[in-house]
Design an enzyme around this catalytic site. Structure first.
Site, PDB file in Angstrom:
ATOM      1  N   ASP A  13       0.811  -1.216   0.000  1.00 42.35           N
ATOM      2  CA  ASP A  13       0.000   0.000   0.000  1.00 42.35           C
ATOM      3  C   ASP A  13       0.846   1.268   0.000  1.00 42.35           C
ATOM      4  OD1 ASP A  13      -2.210  -1.698   0.159  1.00 42.35           O
ATOM      5  OD2 ASP A  13      -2.089  -1.750   2.344  1.00 42.35           O
ATOM      6  N   LYS A  16       1.870   1.948  -5.186  1.00 45.74           N
ATOM      7  CA  LYS A  16       2.427   1.350  -6.414  1.00 45.74           C
ATOM      8  C   LYS A  16       1.498   1.613  -7.602  1.00 45.74           C
ATOM      9  CE  LYS A  16       2.344  -2.638  -4.364  1.00 45.74           C
ATOM     10  NZ  LYS A  16       2.074  -2.249  -2.987  1.00 45.74           N
ATOM     11  N   GLY A  40      -4.683  -4.333  -3.597  1.00 43.76           N
ATOM     12  CA  GLY A  40      -5.718  -3.308  -3.752  1.00 43.76           C
ATOM     13  C   GLY A  40      -5.017  -2.006  -4.063  1.00 43.76           C
ATOM     14  N   HIS A  41      -5.231  -1.512  -5.263  1.00 45.78           N
ATOM     15  CA  HIS A  41      -4.574  -0.266  -5.670  1.00 45.78           C
ATOM     16  C   HIS A  41      -5.625   0.784  -5.979  1.00 45.78           C
ATOM     17  CE1 HIS A  41      -1.221  -2.968  -6.113  1.00 45.78           C
ATOM     18  NE2 HIS A  41      -1.753  -3.578  -7.156  1.00 45.78           N
ATOM     19  N   GLN A 222       1.795  -6.437  -3.539  1.00 45.26           N
ATOM     20  CA  GLN A 222       2.392  -6.589  -2.203  1.00 45.26           C
ATOM     21  C   GLN A 222       3.730  -5.837  -2.137  1.00 45.26           C
ATOM     22  OE1 GLN A 222       1.080  -9.734  -3.793  1.00 45.26           O
ATOM     23  NE2 GLN A 222      -0.687  -8.647  -3.074  1.00 45.26           N
ATOM     24  N   ASP A 333       2.547  14.631   1.739  1.00 43.08           N
ATOM     25  CA  ASP A 333       1.539  15.625   2.161  1.00 43.08           C
ATOM     26  C   ASP A 333       0.831  15.209   3.457  1.00 43.08           C
ATOM     27  OD1 ASP A 333       0.679  13.627   0.140  1.00 43.08           O
ATOM     28  OD2 ASP A 333      -1.334  14.364   0.586  1.00 43.08           O
TER      29      ASP A 333
HETATM   30  P1  GDP Z   1      -0.729   0.258  -3.592  1.00 42.57           P
HETATM   31  O1  GDP Z   1      -1.393  -1.000  -3.146  1.00 42.57           O
HETATM   32  O2  GDP Z   1       0.742   0.263  -3.352  1.00 42.57           O
HETATM   33  O3  GDP Z   1      -1.056   0.601  -5.023  1.00 42.57           O
HETATM   34  O4  GDP Z   1      -1.310   1.430  -2.691  1.00 42.57           O
HETATM   35  P2  GDP Z   1      -2.844   1.665  -2.260  1.00 42.57           P
HETATM   36  O5  GDP Z   1      -3.596   2.135  -3.451  1.00 42.57           O
HETATM   37  O6  GDP Z   1      -3.355   0.481  -1.530  1.00 42.57           O
HETATM   38  O7  GDP Z   1      -2.678   2.790  -1.168  1.00 42.57           O
HETATM   39  C1  GDP Z   1      -2.090   4.021  -1.480  1.00 42.57           C
HETATM   40  C2  GDP Z   1      -3.144   5.145  -1.275  1.00 42.57           C
HETATM   41  O8  GDP Z   1      -2.485   6.382  -1.237  1.00 42.57           O
HETATM   42  C3  GDP Z   1      -4.144   5.244  -2.395  1.00 42.57           C
HETATM   43  O9  GDP Z   1      -5.376   5.637  -1.842  1.00 42.57           O
HETATM   44  C4  GDP Z   1      -3.596   6.354  -3.286  1.00 42.57           C
HETATM   45  O10 GDP Z   1      -4.600   7.056  -3.999  1.00 42.57           O
HETATM   46  C5  GDP Z   1      -2.970   7.251  -2.256  1.00 42.57           C
HETATM   47  N1  GDP Z   1      -1.789   7.999  -2.688  1.00 42.57           N
HETATM   48  C6  GDP Z   1      -0.757   7.601  -3.466  1.00 42.57           C
HETATM   49  N2  GDP Z   1       0.196   8.554  -3.507  1.00 42.57           N
HETATM   50  C7  GDP Z   1      -0.252   9.565  -2.730  1.00 42.57           C
HETATM   51  C8  GDP Z   1       0.304  10.831  -2.335  1.00 42.57           C
HETATM   52  O11 GDP Z   1       1.418  11.192  -2.690  1.00 42.57           O
HETATM   53  N3  GDP Z   1      -0.458  11.596  -1.482  1.00 42.57           N
HETATM   54  C9  GDP Z   1      -1.686  11.200  -1.042  1.00 42.57           C
HETATM   55  N4  GDP Z   1      -2.355  12.005  -0.225  1.00 42.57           N
HETATM   56  N5  GDP Z   1      -2.224  10.028  -1.402  1.00 42.57           N
HETATM   57  C10 GDP Z   1      -1.509   9.224  -2.207  1.00 42.57           C
HETATM   58  P1  IMO Z   2      -0.942  -4.262  -2.218  1.00 38.94           P
HETATM   59  O1  IMO Z   2      -0.552  -4.807  -3.569  1.00 38.94           O
HETATM   60  C1  IMO Z   2      -0.883  -4.821   2.088  1.00 38.94           C
HETATM   61  C2  IMO Z   2      -0.878  -8.947   3.535  1.00 38.94           C
HETATM   62  C3  IMO Z   2      -2.098  -9.423   4.299  1.00 38.94           C
HETATM   63  C4  IMO Z   2      -1.442 -10.441   5.225  1.00 38.94           C
HETATM   64  C5  IMO Z   2      -0.379 -11.065   4.345  1.00 38.94           C
HETATM   65  C6  IMO Z   2      -0.801 -12.386   3.716  1.00 38.94           C
HETATM   66  O2  IMO Z   2      -2.224  -3.511  -2.215  1.00 38.94           O
HETATM   67  O3  IMO Z   2       0.181  -3.532  -1.585  1.00 38.94           O
HETATM   68  P2  IMO Z   2      -2.422 -13.009   1.700  1.00 38.94           P
HETATM   69  O4  IMO Z   2      -3.894 -12.770   1.537  1.00 38.94           O
HETATM   70  O5  IMO Z   2      -1.577 -12.410   0.636  1.00 38.94           O
HETATM   71  O6  IMO Z   2      -2.092 -14.447   1.959  1.00 38.94           O
HETATM   72  O7  IMO Z   2      -2.060 -12.242   3.095  1.00 38.94           O
HETATM   73  O8  IMO Z   2      -0.084 -10.116   3.342  1.00 38.94           O
HETATM   74  N1  IMO Z   2      -1.158  -8.388   2.198  1.00 38.94           N
HETATM   75  C7  IMO Z   2      -1.105  -7.088   1.910  1.00 38.94           C
HETATM   76  N2  IMO Z   2      -0.895  -6.013   2.705  1.00 38.94           N
HETATM   77  N3  IMO Z   2      -1.045  -4.652   0.768  1.00 38.94           N
HETATM   78  C8  IMO Z   2      -1.227  -5.713  -0.044  1.00 38.94           C
HETATM   79  O9  IMO Z   2      -1.259  -5.604  -1.387  1.00 38.94           O
HETATM   80  C9  IMO Z   2      -1.315  -6.999   0.520  1.00 38.94           C
HETATM   81  N4  IMO Z   2      -1.511  -8.250   0.031  1.00 38.94           N
HETATM   82  C10 IMO Z   2      -1.399  -9.090   1.053  1.00 38.94           C
HETATM   83  O10 IMO Z   2      -2.700  -8.374   4.991  1.00 38.94           O
HETATM   84  O11 IMO Z   2      -0.796  -9.771   6.285  1.00 38.94           O
HETATM   85 MG    MG Z   3      -2.808  -1.630  -1.749  1.00 42.77          MG
END
Ligand code: GDP
Ligand code: IMO
Ligand code: MG
Length: 428
Positions: A13, A16, A40-41, A222, A333
């Site tokens: 999270d 990416k 989850g992105h 991940q 931010d």
């Molecule tokens: P990922 O799984 O690595 O793709 O990340 P997630 O989407 O799960 O979580 C990142 C969150 O941060 C998302 O809600 C993005 O929209 C948000 N995000 C990404 N870059 C920035 C940033 O520079 N500032 C803010 N405020 N939000 C960001």
């Molecule tokens: P993104 O791509 C954050 C964590 C789960 C758990 C462990 C194993 O959005 O960054 P699994 O269901 O993969 O067997 O769970 O990995 N986990 C993540 N945590 N972001 C993710 O994906 C994750 N995908 C799995 O919470 O601790």
């Molecule tokens: Mg994510």
């Protein structure tokens, strides 16, 4: 030709999805190489929010060929639900290719994930419950179902019969309902005809694309600290989320990779169980602030993410195992308004100081962070587009993170939207 990799440097999270989306205008193909719908992105494009799980974020850019490569595990109904949701919002998903050798998540994998997570005799990992671990376990034990198997009904039935023979004994042990082969097949049968034209020999497609000078982005799900080999085992996911996973997950050789970009958040979050040295307990005002202002709730499960300070030991370790060329630093931010910002620069493990990741996981589990403190800033930085636009304290923070982790910070995120970045060095 250019092979560019994006991976998470912490526990997931990091942003990416946004980083991949940023590069998409310059790439021709985007391949997801590991994981499945545990990811989850969230990507925000011109104020429109898109949530992606199984599909690579690059799919949002017209003209880009999205590829679900061999190292991914695919939940078929989830795949089509996600495709249909994007189509209904006007996104062209018609170019998607799915590897014939990717493994299929079935009903029994999800049921096993749930049974194991709820077994009081087993360590709870806090998985996403999507059946990821059991599907990879079957792959490694050579009893998995591959995409290509779905088109050979006789073979498919044989494989599922054989899998259920042992899985049903486990379900009986856990006093859970057993499953029949028909129930398993029923779930993906309606999609088989739609799936067929998407299936491709993706190692061939990706290598030919690189041969013909195209730019290919490899998008990781991940993150490094969740990698099955290099993460905080056993509190990890079941795939290789580090750059090394690109080669095994796509069939592209290591010498075809030109750049490895790490995505790192300006603080740290973690979902699920496992050690997290810089965690700030919930209820503390900084943790509550990061949770609330940062919107730190899981996109996949809705769980509250555990929040803590930036851990430069983790960043340095990630830089080592991935050999990052650049960092994209996200969510700077969110730190606006904090008087003091802490950064973990070393650990104390049973009285001994470690500036690098302790090799034994038992040591990491009891590591206490040693912090360096930075003075915060209160100015709104969301409109900053150049490094010089940032308050001096924010500039100092970035420079310090760069020095501590040994990787240059080329892009800084100052907001969720696609354009809310400071580009210090061109990524591509
Ligand atoms: P990922 O799984 O690595 O793709 O990340 P997630 O989407 O799960 O979580 C990142 C969150 O941060 C998302 O809600 C993005 O929209 C948000 N995000 C990404 N870059 C920035 C940033 O520079 N500032 C803010 N405020 N939000 C960001
Ligand atoms: P993104 O791509 C954050 C964590 C789960 C758990 C462990 C194993 O959005 O960054 P699994 O269901 O993969 O067997 O769970 O990995 N986990 C993540 N945590 N972001 C993710 O994906 C994750 N995908 C799995 O919470 O601790
Ligand atoms: Mg994510």
């Amino acid at each position: 030709m250019s092979g560019i990799v994006i991976v998470g440097a912490q526990w997931g999270d990091e942003g990416k999805g946004k980083a991949a989306d940023l590069l998409s205008s310059k790439i021709d193909l985007v391949a997801k190489f590991n994981g499945g719908n545990n990811a989850g992105h969230t990507v925000v494009v011109n104020g429109e929010t898109y949530t992606l799980h199984l599909l690579p974020s690059g799919i949002l850019t017209p003209g880009v060929v999205p590829v679900i490569a061999s190292g991914v595990v695919v939940d078929i109904p989830v795949l089509f639900n996600e495709l249909d949701a994007l189509t209904s919002r006007g996104v062209d998903v018609s170019k998607l290719l799915v590897s014939s050798s990717a493994h299929v998540i079935t009903k029994y994998h999800r049921a096993l994930d749930s049974a194991m997570e709820n077994d009081p005799a087993k360590k709870k990992i806090g998985t996403t419950g999507r059946g990821i671990g059991p599907t990879y376990a079957d792959k490694i034990s050579r009893s998995g179902i591959r995409i290509a198997d779905l088109f050979n009904e006789e073979l498919l039935r044989e494989k599922i019969d054989s899998a259920l023979d042992s899985k049903n004994r486990i379900f009986t042990h856990y006093e859970r309902p057993t499953l029949s082969t028909d129930e398993v097949i029923e779930e993906f049968a309606p999609y088989i005809a739609r799936l067929k034209p998407l299936v491709a020999d993706t190692p061939l497609v990706l290598n030919h694309a690189l041969d013909s000078g195209k730019n290919v982005l490899f998008e990781g799900g991940q993150a490094t600290m969740l990698d099955v080999d290099f993460g905080t085992y056993p509190f990890v996911t079941s795939s290789n989320a580090t750059a090394g996973g690109v080669c095994t997950g796509t069939g592209v050789g290591p010498t075809r990779i030109d750049k490895v970009i790490g995505v790192v958040k300006a603080y740290t979050t973690r979902v699920g169980e496992g050690p997290f040295p810089t965690e700030i307990p919930l209820g503390d005002k900084v943790a509550d602030y990061l949770l609330k202002v940062g919107g730190e709730f899981g996109v996949t499960t809705g769980r509250k993410r555990r929040c803590g300070w930036y851990d430069a030991v983790v960043a340095k370790y990630s830089s080592l195992v991935n050999n990052f060329s650049d960092f994209v630093l996200t969510k700077l931010d969110i730190l606006t308004g904090l008087d003091v910002i802490k950064v973990c620069v070393a650990y104390s493990v049973r009285g001994e100081v470690f500036e690098d990741m302790p090799a034994d996981s038992a040591g990491f589990a009891v590591a206490e962070p040693i912090y360096e403190k930075f003075v915060g800033w209160s100015e709104d930085i969301s409109g900053a587009r150049h490094f010089a636009d940032l308050p001096e304290n924010a500039q100092n923070y970035i420079t310090a993170l760069e020095e501590l982790s040994g990787t240059r910070i080329s892009v800084v995120g100052v907001g969720a939207d696609r354009g809310a970045i400071i580009e210090r060095h061109k990524l591509l």
